[in-house]
Write an enzyme that holds these catalytic residues in place. Sequence first.
Site, PDB file in Angstrom:
ATOM      1  N   TYR A  53      32.246  -4.670 -18.302  1.00  0.00           N
ATOM      2  CA  TYR A  53      31.516  -5.846 -17.903  1.00  0.00           C
ATOM      3  C   TYR A  53      31.713  -6.963 -18.909  1.00  0.00           C
ATOM      4  O   TYR A  53      32.129  -6.520 -20.178  1.00  0.00           O
ATOM      5  CB  TYR A  53      29.931  -5.694 -17.736  1.00  0.00           C
ATOM      6  CG  TYR A  53      29.687  -4.975 -16.465  1.00  0.00           C
ATOM      7  CD1 TYR A  53      30.529  -4.558 -15.486  1.00  0.00           C
ATOM      8  CD2 TYR A  53      28.515  -4.206 -16.629  1.00  0.00           C
ATOM      9  CE1 TYR A  53      29.922  -3.976 -14.467  1.00  0.00           C
ATOM     10  CE2 TYR A  53      27.908  -3.576 -15.474  1.00  0.00           C
ATOM     11  CZ  TYR A  53      28.934  -3.250 -14.452  1.00  0.00           C
ATOM     12  OH  TYR A  53      28.506  -2.644 -13.159  1.00  0.00           O
ATOM     13  N   SER A 218      23.530  -3.667  -6.211  1.00  0.00           N
ATOM     14  CA  SER A 218      23.452  -4.886  -5.055  1.00  0.00           C
ATOM     15  C   SER A 218      22.486  -4.524  -4.181  1.00  0.00           C
ATOM     16  O   SER A 218      22.893  -4.679  -2.947  1.00  0.00           O
ATOM     17  CB  SER A 218      24.867  -4.870  -4.608  1.00  0.00           C
ATOM     18  OG  SER A 218      25.317  -6.298  -4.228  1.00  0.00           O
ATOM     19  N   LEU A 220      20.784  -6.720  -3.087  1.00  0.00           N
ATOM     20  CA  LEU A 220      20.501  -8.000  -2.442  1.00  0.00           C
ATOM     21  C   LEU A 220      21.870  -8.442  -1.667  1.00  0.00           C
ATOM     22  O   LEU A 220      22.277  -9.493  -1.418  1.00  0.00           O
ATOM     23  CB  LEU A 220      20.155  -9.123  -3.466  1.00  0.00           C
ATOM     24  CG  LEU A 220      18.563  -8.905  -4.032  1.00  0.00           C
ATOM     25  CD1 LEU A 220      18.381 -10.159  -4.950  1.00  0.00           C
ATOM     26  CD2 LEU A 220      17.713  -8.982  -3.008  1.00  0.00           C
ATOM     27  N   GLY A 223      23.522 -10.978  -3.532  1.00  0.00           N
ATOM     28  CA  GLY A 223      22.812 -12.593  -3.541  1.00  0.00           C
ATOM     29  C   GLY A 223      22.499 -12.970  -1.994  1.00  0.00           C
ATOM     30  O   GLY A 223      21.966 -13.823  -1.655  1.00  0.00           O
ATOM     31  N   LEU A 225      21.487 -11.531   0.584  1.00  0.00           N
ATOM     32  CA  LEU A 225      20.261 -11.302   1.084  1.00  0.00           C
ATOM     33  C   LEU A 225      18.883 -12.255   0.688  1.00  0.00           C
ATOM     34  O   LEU A 225      18.160 -12.165   0.996  1.00  0.00           O
ATOM     35  CB  LEU A 225      19.834  -9.814   0.983  1.00  0.00           C
ATOM     36  CG  LEU A 225      20.245  -8.827   1.982  1.00  0.00           C
ATOM     37  CD1 LEU A 225      20.257  -7.425   1.622  1.00  0.00           C
ATOM     38  CD2 LEU A 225      19.970  -8.862   3.326  1.00  0.00           C
ATOM     39  N   THR A 226      19.408 -13.147  -0.216  1.00  0.00           N
ATOM     40  CA  THR A 226      18.377 -14.213  -0.911  1.00  0.00           C
ATOM     41  C   THR A 226      18.328 -15.164   0.230  1.00  0.00           C
ATOM     42  O   THR A 226      17.490 -15.973   0.228  1.00  0.00           O
ATOM     43  CB  THR A 226      18.839 -14.771  -2.000  1.00  0.00           C
ATOM     44  OG1 THR A 226      19.809 -15.428  -1.999  1.00  0.00           O
ATOM     45  CG2 THR A 226      18.869 -13.620  -3.196  1.00  0.00           C
ATOM     46  N   GLY A 227      19.214 -15.249   1.084  1.00  0.00           N
ATOM     47  CA  GLY A 227      19.310 -16.350   2.053  1.00  0.00           C
ATOM     48  C   GLY A 227      20.077 -17.694   1.530  1.00  0.00           C
ATOM     49  O   GLY A 227      20.046 -18.428   2.218  1.00  0.00           O
ATOM     50  N   LYS A 228      20.543 -17.744   0.293  1.00  0.00           N
ATOM     51  CA  LYS A 228      21.167 -18.877  -0.144  1.00  0.00           C
ATOM     52  C   LYS A 228      22.339 -19.252   0.526  1.00  0.00           C
ATOM     53  O   LYS A 228      22.737 -20.531   0.324  1.00  0.00           O
ATOM     54  CB  LYS A 228      21.201 -18.919  -1.712  1.00  0.00           C
ATOM     55  CG  LYS A 228      22.229 -17.652  -2.079  1.00  0.00           C
ATOM     56  CD  LYS A 228      22.273 -17.600  -3.711  1.00  0.00           C
ATOM     57  CE  LYS A 228      23.166 -16.569  -4.200  1.00  0.00           C
ATOM     58  NZ  LYS A 228      23.221 -16.581  -5.680  1.00  0.00           N
TER      59      LYS A 228
END
Length: 338
Positions: A53, A218, A220, A223, A225-228
């Site tokens: 990372y 993961s 989300l 990301g 699933l945040t809807g962004k």
Amino acid sequence: MKKRRLGKTGMVVSEICMGTMTFGSSCNEDEAFRILDRAYDAGIDFYDTAEIYPVPPQKSWVHRTEEIFGKWIKTKPRDGLIIATKVAGPGHGWFSPPLREGKTALDKYHIRRAIEGSLQRLGIETIDLYQTHWPDHDVSYDETMEVLTELKEEGKIRYAGCSNETSFGLMKSLWTSDKHNLIRYDSIQNNFSILNRRFEDELAQVCRKEGVSLLPYSPLAGGVLTGKYNGSVPPEGARFVRYMAEGERQRRMASRFLNENTLASTAELTTIAEKYGMSSTVLSVAWSKQHDFVASTIIGANTVAQLEESLKATDLILSDEILSEINLVSKKIQYPMG
């Protein structure tokens, strides 16, 4: 923050784990410290990192996450933290990691090289959970489990786990450990979310029967699933917007997470979440940790505000009615991530 036992270990961990994979790339050191402080104050005692990372993996910043996290560790009582990190998997397959000149392997030489580096960067004597980042099914598990056993006997690790593993690989490793009386994998860290429920097909049963805990990453779906990504204009600077311009590997990953089916599923899940007075982020994190084979759900954040939204799921238990509605979406659009 509720706690759960990790596999068959002596460790009981917070049901939410703080992931760190963006620290040093899309999240700078100052914001990383603020995120880690807020997570600690919220009762999170379990933290996950890796030698490779931050992401996306690049030679120019490899190891930076462990270095940042190592600085933060010094600000807290060591005995109050449960620290997990990972050794990079083999470099001769789907991906050549930007460390040790891409010649990584899950053999004694590379695992020892990796752990000495991680211990130095983290500034600690013992890693609580040491994980193999991805497997090599063409190499005997004997050597991998033998060196992990040696590291436990030397006090450099307490327990071992795997990541991105298959049912075959997990069972093969457990068979090897049982046969030769070696350390066993007590955890498996795999991708698991409402958009990617493949873990439930086989691996969930392995975990239940063998006493291995899933650490879902993961939750989300990167990301999604945040809807962004459901708006008419792609969010500037978002991970998969960047990945589309960062090489073939990143583009392939982005298309898996971001496609017609994942966006359609997310739209329906967002409607369910709003119906019950929560965001799709909260719904997704709560769903992830509400499984009997899960010990701790790994969340990530680039800002404290993002972390705060995920933390709203801490004490939330989704009703049977909500779970049924989620299942209907999964049946309607099956395996949206492929």
